[in-house]
Write a protein that holds these residues in place. Structure first.
Motif, short mmCIF file in Angstrom:
data_model
loop_
_atom_site.label_atom_id
_atom_site.label_comp_id
_atom_site.label_asym_id
_atom_site.label_seq_id
_atom_site.Cartn_x
_atom_site.Cartn_y
_atom_site.Cartn_z
N THR A 197 5.74 1.09 -21.47
CA THR A 197 5.15 2.44 -21.43
C THR A 197 4.85 2.85 -20.00
OG1 THR A 197 4.16 2.18 -23.64
CG2 THR A 197 3.19 3.84 -22.19
N TRP A 198 4.31 1.92 -19.23
CA TRP A 198 4.04 2.23 -17.83
C TRP A 198 5.33 2.65 -17.12
CZ3 TRP A 198 0.89 -2.79 -16.35
CH2 TRP A 198 -0.36 -2.75 -16.98
N LEU A 199 6.37 1.90 -17.31
CA LEU A 199 7.61 2.16 -16.58
C LEU A 199 8.24 3.48 -17.00
CD1 LEU A 199 9.24 -1.38 -16.47
CD2 LEU A 199 7.66 -0.32 -14.86
N SER A 200 8.04 3.88 -18.22
CA SER A 200 8.61 5.16 -18.66
C SER A 200 7.78 6.34 -18.20
CB SER A 200 8.75 5.18 -20.19
OG SER A 200 7.47 5.16 -20.81
N LYS A 201 6.48 6.12 -17.96
CA LYS A 201 5.59 7.23 -17.64
C LYS A 201 5.12 7.23 -16.19
CE LYS A 201 3.87 7.97 -22.32
NZ LYS A 201 2.69 8.15 -23.19
N ALA A 202 5.66 6.34 -15.40
CA ALA A 202 5.20 6.26 -14.00
C ALA A 202 6.34 5.88 -13.08
CB ALA A 202 4.06 5.24 -13.87
N ILE A 203 6.25 6.39 -11.86
CA ILE A 203 7.04 5.88 -10.73
C ILE A 203 6.06 5.11 -9.88
CG2 ILE A 203 8.49 6.45 -8.75
CD1 ILE A 203 9.76 7.30 -11.37
N ILE A 204 6.29 3.81 -9.73
CA ILE A 204 5.36 2.95 -8.99
C ILE A 204 5.99 2.58 -7.66
CG2 ILE A 204 4.03 0.81 -9.06
CD1 ILE A 204 4.34 0.95 -12.16
N LEU A 205 5.36 3.00 -6.58
CA LEU A 205 5.84 2.72 -5.22
C LEU A 205 5.01 1.59 -4.65
CD1 LEU A 205 5.97 6.45 -4.01
CD2 LEU A 205 7.82 5.12 -5.04
N VAL A 206 5.66 0.46 -4.44
CA VAL A 206 4.97 -0.72 -3.93
C VAL A 206 5.38 -0.95 -2.48
CG1 VAL A 206 4.61 -3.20 -4.20
CG2 VAL A 206 4.92 -1.75 -6.23
N GLN A 207 4.40 -0.86 -1.58
CA GLN A 207 4.63 -1.18 -0.18
C GLN A 207 3.89 -2.51 0.09
OE1 GLN A 207 3.99 2.02 2.58
NE2 GLN A 207 5.48 3.31 1.57
N PRO A 208 4.63 -3.62 0.09
CA PRO A 208 3.99 -4.94 0.04
C PRO A 208 3.31 -5.37 1.32
CG PRO A 208 6.35 -5.18 0.32
CD PRO A 208 6.10 -3.71 0.10
N SER A 209 3.75 -4.86 2.44
CA SER A 209 3.18 -5.29 3.72
C SER A 209 3.26 -4.15 4.70
CB SER A 209 3.92 -6.52 4.25
OG SER A 209 3.36 -6.95 5.46
N LEU A 210 2.16 -3.40 4.80
CA LEU A 210 2.13 -2.23 5.68
C LEU A 210 2.04 -2.63 7.15
CD1 LEU A 210 -0.35 -0.12 3.52
CD2 LEU A 210 2.10 0.29 3.78
N ASN A 211 1.71 -3.88 7.40
CA ASN A 211 1.58 -4.38 8.77
C ASN A 211 2.26 -5.74 8.86
OD1 ASN A 211 0.79 -5.20 11.32
ND2 ASN A 211 -1.39 -5.37 10.82
N PRO A 212 3.57 -5.78 8.81
CA PRO A 212 4.26 -7.08 8.78
C PRO A 212 4.06 -7.93 10.02
CG PRO A 212 5.84 -5.28 9.08
CD PRO A 212 4.53 -4.65 8.75
N ASP A 213 3.88 -7.31 11.18
CA ASP A 213 3.67 -8.09 12.40
C ASP A 213 2.34 -8.84 12.34
OD1 ASP A 213 6.02 -6.91 13.16
OD2 ASP A 213 5.13 -5.54 14.60
N GLY A 214 1.29 -8.14 11.90
CA GLY A 214 0.00 -8.81 11.75
C GLY A 214 0.01 -9.84 10.63
N ASN A 215 0.72 -9.52 9.55
CA ASN A 215 0.82 -10.46 8.43
C ASN A 215 1.40 -11.79 8.89
OD1 ASN A 215 1.17 -10.88 5.24
ND2 ASN A 215 3.03 -11.59 6.24
N ASP A 216 2.46 -11.74 9.66
CA ASP A 216 3.09 -12.99 10.08
C ASP A 216 2.27 -13.73 11.12
OD1 ASP A 216 5.07 -12.34 8.33
OD2 ASP A 216 6.72 -12.49 9.76
N ARG A 217 1.54 -13.01 11.94
CA ARG A 217 0.66 -13.67 12.90
C ARG A 217 -0.39 -14.50 12.16
NH1 ARG A 217 -2.15 -9.44 15.26
NH2 ARG A 217 -0.14 -8.73 16.02
N PHE A 218 -0.94 -13.91 11.09
CA PHE A 218 -1.97 -14.63 10.33
C PHE A 218 -1.37 -15.72 9.45
CE2 PHE A 218 -4.68 -15.05 6.51
CZ PHE A 218 -5.77 -15.65 7.13
N ALA A 219 -0.24 -15.43 8.81
CA ALA A 219 0.39 -16.43 7.95
C ALA A 219 0.70 -17.70 8.74
CB ALA A 219 1.65 -15.86 7.30
N HIS A 220 1.21 -17.52 9.94
CA HIS A 220 1.53 -18.68 10.78
C HIS A 220 0.28 -19.48 11.08
CE1 HIS A 220 3.52 -21.09 13.82
NE2 HIS A 220 2.60 -20.73 14.70
N TRP A 221 -0.81 -18.79 11.41
CA TRP A 221 -2.06 -19.48 11.73
C TRP A 221 -2.59 -20.25 10.52
CZ3 TRP A 221 -4.89 -20.85 15.80
CH2 TRP A 221 -6.20 -21.24 15.60
#
Length: 846
Positions: free
Chosen positions: A151-175
């Motif tokens: 039902t959700w998929l028929s009644k919604a368009i879901i826009l997922v932006q998984p990492s709005l700051n990939p540079d910062g994400n990787d800096r922290f993931a590495h640490w």
């Protein structure tokens, strides 16, 4: 054998996913565990791992489509996964266009029109539960085949932006990953939980991207807003983390701290969707709260920008494990627990948005209809913007407005409002009667009084003040004086330079003039700057040049290819170069006079490291590159004593703690400056220079300022209100410049708007020629400041500069490059690079 391995792998993946959800999945689709090689939450996922999983999922699922919408500074792709039914994905652009027409043009809302849900994760790179939850969510929405999900998929368009700051994400993931042991350590003092400077929160240049939704100074933000304006989502989920000893927060926030132009219906819908969050956490017996933290005031962050754009923005804050597991007052907090809560809130957002689909669609349409109506009824009909000789700075503002889908019209013929005459070709009108009425009112707001004076973020952000563009609110429209088409940036058209001239000169007014100058210096071209105005014969006309104009004398050039380099470079910048026929000028100094200062190629050292405000260091770094084409050397404060300073022409001290520097460091800096260096400091950097005796100025410190606020007869309940009154969270003040001073060359007017978020003040000098800028007599332009502070600020100095031996010391009370968009005041810092040694202001003995 192969079959048994496959069965094991499928069972392992199913077991790993069970910590997040129990519904059966389509095993034909890859799970995050199968792609990562470990369960979500066992390690911190890097951006390339997130990308690989999304690519695999989109290639195999009929319910997902992956888009690359831009690239970060470090060239990591910015991802957007569109999830919906196959039928909706098959006509996605048609749905998008229909949705925008429904919202902005008021066309009838189709019965099957889907709700647009935007879920944004990880804008702060070290708030990692959000980005990792996006992995679980994508798998759930595509692989779970329950009736509810369908039902959700028929009644919604879901826009997922998984990492709005990939540079910062990787800096922290590495640490976090590099410090994980075979048995995770929950001790809060463990190195894993204490990130190094500058930590993973900001982007590559150490900016907070969640403060850039309005300002759009970074590619991550520009890509995000382009998608936002194309889709006009109905609901925006903005997922964050907070302190480890917290629980889970979702909006509504503190009611008295909402932005006043946000419609009441927005808050009602936020509260209605909050019931779905509460139900989901109740079912899991998880702690949560709302309405007690965070404001919804600054429109440049992810949960508030949507509110003035017809969407319902919702902030989520999860207690952070800041690693893999950490002790808290609520027991052990694991990374996987944090991820699960973010996943739970993601599902409840979708559940609530689909349930309220018709209400959300109707609200958005009403939002834009009301905007047109309110714009028409508003006493102010719009804002006039005027070119002051710097087309680059003006076009920067116009481009920013355009990216927010704000219509701007140039004047086709002269028009007068009261005593102000606006010239065609130099003036632009921003009408309020348009769909972006509320966003325009917010962007141009100059409010000083507020219902609640406690601000989580800034209280003012007036765009024309930041760009130092003259603007005027007008109570009537220019009518037929307007051009029929909206403003569009024109391509750069340049004519070849005339060869064989005595000299070549260009104005210092344009914002891109320093970039042009630096490109010339890098090519070895010899340049001098006029310390006064002059006029010279160019072709058949006499051209007037203002102070600061740059002169390239043919007789001084050593490189035989200098003219070819000049001609090539002038084609790249919107700066007009004039060929001058003679060194004898009609007015002002002749070109061989001592009133033309030698321009040296700057070598800049920026003090950046532990103890220093990383945000402000990043702002200086970024703006030196953008506005002057200079990448500074950066050295931690603790290394100063081991650094050879002789290679640098400039040293910059931003806001920070310099208490670790001893007398030997002070002597080192003093000797370097006396030998000809330019030493710059602002905010606490300036205060330290004064304390060290390198800056000859007094300082009114914060504690002295706070004593101006009455503290008698207060109850314990007044503590928060007192704290809010004692600080300036972010307001705009004006300073009066000495336009004859080389540090102000290129600035168009005496009055300069400056952003202030600190109560420290430099005291004016009694020596002549030292006070480059004093705060105005009535300095408060916009934002909140306690009334007791304003008269004191009016007595302060904004910019001080004086000699120290053969060098110069320059100090500014405030940050000239705040958030990268205060282009007006940034010119002072840029001038210090090229003209910092061109003035003479000795300090007289008291």
């Amino acid at each position: 054998m192969k079959l048994s391995v496959m069965v094991f792998f499928t069972l392992w993946a199913a077991t790993a996913q069970a910590q997040y959800f129990n519904e059966p999945v389509n095993t034909r689709l890859p799970s995050p565990q199968q792609t990562l090689g470990h369960a979500v939450g066992d390690w911190h996922a890097r951006h390339d791992q997130i990308q690989r999983y999304f690519e695999q999922l989109a290639s195999q699922s009929d319910n997902a489509m992956l888009e690359v919408i831009g690239y970060s500074h470090e060239q990591r792709p910015l991802l957007q996964l569109v999830i919906s039914s196959p039928e909706n994905l098959g006509r996605l652009d048609q749905i998008r266009q229909q949705h925008v027409q429904q919202a902005k043009q008021g066309t009838s809302i189709a019965g099957d029109a889907p709700v647009i849900i935007w879920l944004g994760y990880g804008v702060h790179g070290n708030e990692a539960s959000a980005a990792n939850a996006a992995l679980v969510l994508a798998h759930y929405l595509t692989a779970v085949q329950t009736d509810e999900v369908q039902t959700w998929l028929s009644k919604a368009i879901i826009l997922v932006q998984p990492s709005l700051n990939p540079d910062g994400n990787d800096r922290f993931a590495h640490w976090a990953n590099m410090h994980k042991g075979s048995k995770p350590v929950a001790d809060p003092q463990h190195r894993e939980h204490i990130e190094p400077w500058p930590n993973g929160r900001p982007n590559h240049y150490w900016f907070d991207l969640n403060r850039d939704w309005l300002l759009l100074q970074h590619p991550e933000s520009r890509a995000r807003i382009a998608q936002f304006q194309q889709w006009l989502p109905n609901v925006v989920g903005d997922f964050h983390e907070m302190g480890t000893n917290s629980s889970y927060f979702f909006q509504p926030g503190i009611p008295s701290r909402n932005y006043p132009l946000t419609p009441q219906r927005n808050f009602e819908l936020t509260a209605a969707i909050a019931e779905f969050h509460a139900a989901a956490f109740d079912a899991q017996e998880k702690l949560y709260y709302s309405e007690e933290s965070f404001d919804d005031f600054y429109i440049g962050k992810g949960s508030t920008y949507p509110d003035v754009n017809g969407s319902v923005g919702i902030l989520f804050e999860q207690a952070s494990s800041r690693g893999h597991v950490q002790e808290s007052i609520n027991g052990l907090l694991s990374f996987s627990d944090a991820i699960k809560n973010q996943f739970t809130a993601s599902l409840s957002t979708i559940r609530g948005a689909v349930a309220k689909r018709q209400e959300l669609l109707a609200y958005q349409q009403q939002f834009y209809q009301d905007a047109i109506t309110e714009g028409k009824a508003d006493k102010t009909k719009g804002y006039m913007l005027t070119d002051d000789g710097d087309k680059s700075r003006l076009e920067g503002l116009l481009d920013l407005l355009q990216r927010h889908h704000i219509a701007v019209y140039p004047l086709a013929r002269d028009w007068q409002d009261d005593d102000t005459k606006f010239r065609a070709g130099q003036s632009y009108f921003v009408p309020l009667q348009q769909a972006q009425y509320r966003l325009i009112k917010a962007a141009f707001a100059t409010d000083k009084d507020f219902k609640d004076n406690t601000f989580y973020d800034v209280s003012s952000w007036t765009l024309p003040y930041a760009f130092n563009i003259e603007f005027k609110a007008v109570n009537r429209e220019p009518g037929r004086a307007l051009a029929g088409q909206q403003w569009q940036s024109a391509p750069l058209l340049k004519q070849p330079l005339t060869a064989g001239a005595y000299a070549y000169a260009f104005s210092w007014q344009d914002q891109q003039a320093p970039l042009f100058l630096q490109a010339l210096l890098d090519e070895g071209v010899v340049v001098r700057s006029a310390l006064g105005s002059f006029s010279a014969l160019s072709s058949d006309s006499t051209v007037q040049f203002k102070p600061g104009s740059m002169v390239i004398a043919a007789g001084l050039q050593q490189n035989k290819e200098w003219f070819n380099r000049l001609q090539q470079l002038q084609q790249q910048y919107p700066v007009r170069v004039h060929a001058i026929r003679s060194g004898l000028t009609a007015e002002g100094s002749d070109l061989g006079s001592h009133n033309f200062a030698v321009i040296k190629n700057p070598e800049v050292l920026l003090i950046a490291g532990p103890g220093i405000n990383s945000t402000e260091a990043g702002e200086v770094w970024y703006n030196l590159e953008r506005l002057a084409g200079i990448s500074p050397s950066m050295v931690e404060p603790e290394r100063l004593g081991r650094v050879n300073l002789n290679r640098y022409t400039h040293i910059i001290l931003v806001d920070g703690n310099y208490r670790q520097w001893q007398d030997s460091h002070i002597s080192q800096l003093k000797q370097w400056t006396e030998q000809g260096g330019v030493l710059w400091g602002h905010k606490d950097g300036a205060a330290w220079l004064a304390k060290a005796g390198l800056l000859k100025a007094g300082v009114w410190q914060g504690k002295e300022m706070q004593q101006l606020i009455p503290q008698q007869n207060l109850s314990y309940a007044d503590s928060e209100a007192l704290g809010a009154k004692q600080r300036i969270a972010g307001a705009i003040f004006s300073a009066e410049l000495d336009l004859s001073h080389p540090l102000t060359f290129g600035v168009p007017r005496e009055r300069l708007p400056i952003f202030k978020n600190d109560i420290m003040l430099l005291q004016p000098s009694s020596s002549p020629f030292v006070n480059v800028a004093l705060y105005s007599q009535n300095p408060h332009l916009a934002g909140y400041s306690a009334s007791e502070y304003v008269p004191k600020i009016a007595q302060g100095a904004a910019i001080i500069a004086h000699n120290l031996g053969r060098g110069r010391v320059i100090a500014m009370t405030d940050n000239p490059v705040f958030r990268g968009y205060f282009f007006g005041s940034s010119r002072i810092l840029i001038n210090a690079l090229y003209l910092g040694n061109s003035f003479n202001a000795p300090i007289q003995a008291e």
